[in-house]
Scaffold this motif. Structure first.
Motif, mmCIF file in Angstrom:
data_model
loop_
_atom_site.group_PDB
_atom_site.id
_atom_site.type_symbol
_atom_site.label_atom_id
_atom_site.label_comp_id
_atom_site.label_asym_id
_atom_site.label_seq_id
_atom_site.Cartn_x
_atom_site.Cartn_y
_atom_site.Cartn_z
ATOM 1 N N GLY A 24 0.814 -1.204 0.000
ATOM 2 C CA GLY A 24 0.000 0.000 0.000
ATOM 3 C C GLY A 24 0.846 1.252 0.000
ATOM 4 N N ASP A 25 0.231 2.370 0.389
ATOM 5 C CA ASP A 25 0.941 3.643 0.377
ATOM 6 C C ASP A 25 2.089 3.676 1.376
ATOM 7 N N ALA A 66 4.917 2.037 -0.411
ATOM 8 C CA ALA A 66 5.352 2.937 -1.481
ATOM 9 C C ALA A 66 6.188 4.078 -0.914
ATOM 10 N N HIS A 67 5.770 4.625 0.228
ATOM 11 C CA HIS A 67 6.516 5.722 0.857
ATOM 12 C C HIS A 67 7.929 5.276 1.218
ATOM 13 N N PRO A 92 -0.016 -1.962 -6.548
ATOM 14 C CA PRO A 92 -0.803 -1.598 -5.368
ATOM 15 C C PRO A 92 -1.567 -2.781 -4.783
ATOM 16 N N ASN A 139 -3.831 3.424 -1.757
ATOM 17 C CA ASN A 139 -3.214 3.342 -3.093
ATOM 18 C C ASN A 139 -3.205 4.689 -3.822
ATOM 19 N N ASP A 140 -2.920 5.758 -3.089
ATOM 20 C CA ASP A 140 -2.972 7.087 -3.702
ATOM 21 C C ASP A 140 -1.806 7.362 -4.646
ATOM 22 N N LEU A 141 -0.624 6.814 -4.355
ATOM 23 C CA LEU A 141 0.481 7.011 -5.293
ATOM 24 C C LEU A 141 0.201 6.264 -6.591
ATOM 25 N N THR A 184 3.048 12.088 -2.756
ATOM 26 C CA THR A 184 1.646 12.459 -2.980
ATOM 27 C C THR A 184 1.329 13.785 -2.305
ATOM 28 N N TYR A 196 -5.313 12.121 -1.697
ATOM 29 C CA TYR A 196 -4.959 11.453 -0.449
ATOM 30 C C TYR A 196 -6.216 10.791 0.093
ATOM 31 N N ASP A 228 2.223 11.375 2.502
ATOM 32 C CA ASP A 228 1.976 10.030 1.966
ATOM 33 C C ASP A 228 1.266 9.155 2.999
#
Length: 293
Positions: free
Chosen positions: A64-65, A68-69, A86, A91-93, A135, A201, A270
């Protein structure tokens, strides 16, 4: 092309573990693949840092985010490109990169891009003395919502964020905020501030609807002083991006931003906690290579 794939089997409530075999198969057909299983944030961060230090061409992350961060921290300003598959809640990125939100579809997209060598670079935000973010950095009402949502185990998806919003409304209190950019300084009582590299976000809320991760600029959304009733009226428009039409909302663009405020302004970037204001940040053009369209 050498690719390191980092999988968190617990991501998506265990869904990533169920589809891991299929994901690995898709990617292995497109590159020289090494797979690493990381069961927690520390393991993900360590695996990402090792991949970049070892000169991997691509770091692919399933999660998830949060995952990713961590990957962004490793890949920023390096030649290792990030491929995102994702499998989380927000899953914003992935949304910001145009990656399919279904992990199987995303793995097909990544595999095609690996075969063709397709990649491009996007901007990142850098908080002075702290993290990169890809993000949105937010503070105020929305960061308190984020903190509450992170503590909740039910419900899943955007309903968790919506319930956190309702609960935080009870304690709504606009606070003094100072926003400094290269264009000047504004001081006001504000409800929230968002500094967007990408638009979304909170699981797809376009708080900075016009943000472009390749223009070298942040988009800022500042919501001024609002009553609880007025904020309730604005909230539905957040999902459409029309909140920026409200007279209490102002938007601007900047390369550098400094946010100052009294105690209570906790920043998230993020979806991860950063620090209390004041904070300074800059937009770093083309700081991250990403795989895909």
């Amino acid at each position: 092309m050498r690719c390191v794939l980092v999988i968190n089997p617990a991501a998506g409530g265990g869904f990533s573990a169920k589809v891991a075999g299929e994901l690995v198969g898709h990617l292995r057909a497109a590159c020289d693949l090494q797979t690493v299983v990381a069961t927690d944030a520390r393991g993900t961060a360590d695996a990402a840092q090792r991949a970049v230090a070892d000169g991997a061409d691509v770091l692919a992350v399933v999660g998830g985010d949060g995952a990713a961060h961590l990957a962004v921290q490793a890949c920023a300003e390096s030649e290792t490109a990030l491929a995102l598959i994702p499998a989380g809640t927000g899953n914003d990125l992935a949304r910001g990169l145009g990656v399919p939100l279904d992990p199987i579809a995303a793995s097909h997209t990544v595999a095609r891009a690996l075969r063709t060598g397709q990649r491009h670079r996007i901007d990142l935000g850098k908080v002075a003395g702290a993290d990169w973010f890809a993000t949105v950095l937010c503070a105020g009402f929305d960061s308190r919502v984020n903190a509450r949502a992170n503590r909740m185990r039910w419900p899943r998806g955007k309903r968790r964020y919506d319930l956190a919003v309702v609960r935080e409304l009870v304690g709504l209190r606009p606070m003094p905020l100072r926003v400094e950019t290269e264009e000047g300084t504004a001081e006001l009582n504000a409800t929230l501030v968002a500094v967007g590299n990408t638009a979304c976000y909170g699981g797809g809320i376009p708080v900075c609807p016009d943000a472009d991760a390749a223009d070298g600029l942040f988009d800022l959304t500042v919501v001024g002083e609002l009553s609880r009733r007025d904020l309730v009226r604005i909230l539905p428009t957040l999902r459409t991006g029309r909140h920026i039409e409200h007279p209490a909302v102002c938007t601007l663009r900047a390369r550098r931003v400094r946010l100052g405020g009294e105690n209570g302004w906790l920043a998230y970037a993020d979806g991860e906690p950063q620090a209390r204001l004041p904070l300074s940040m800059r937009c770093v053009p083309a700081a991250l290579a990403v795989v895909g369209s």
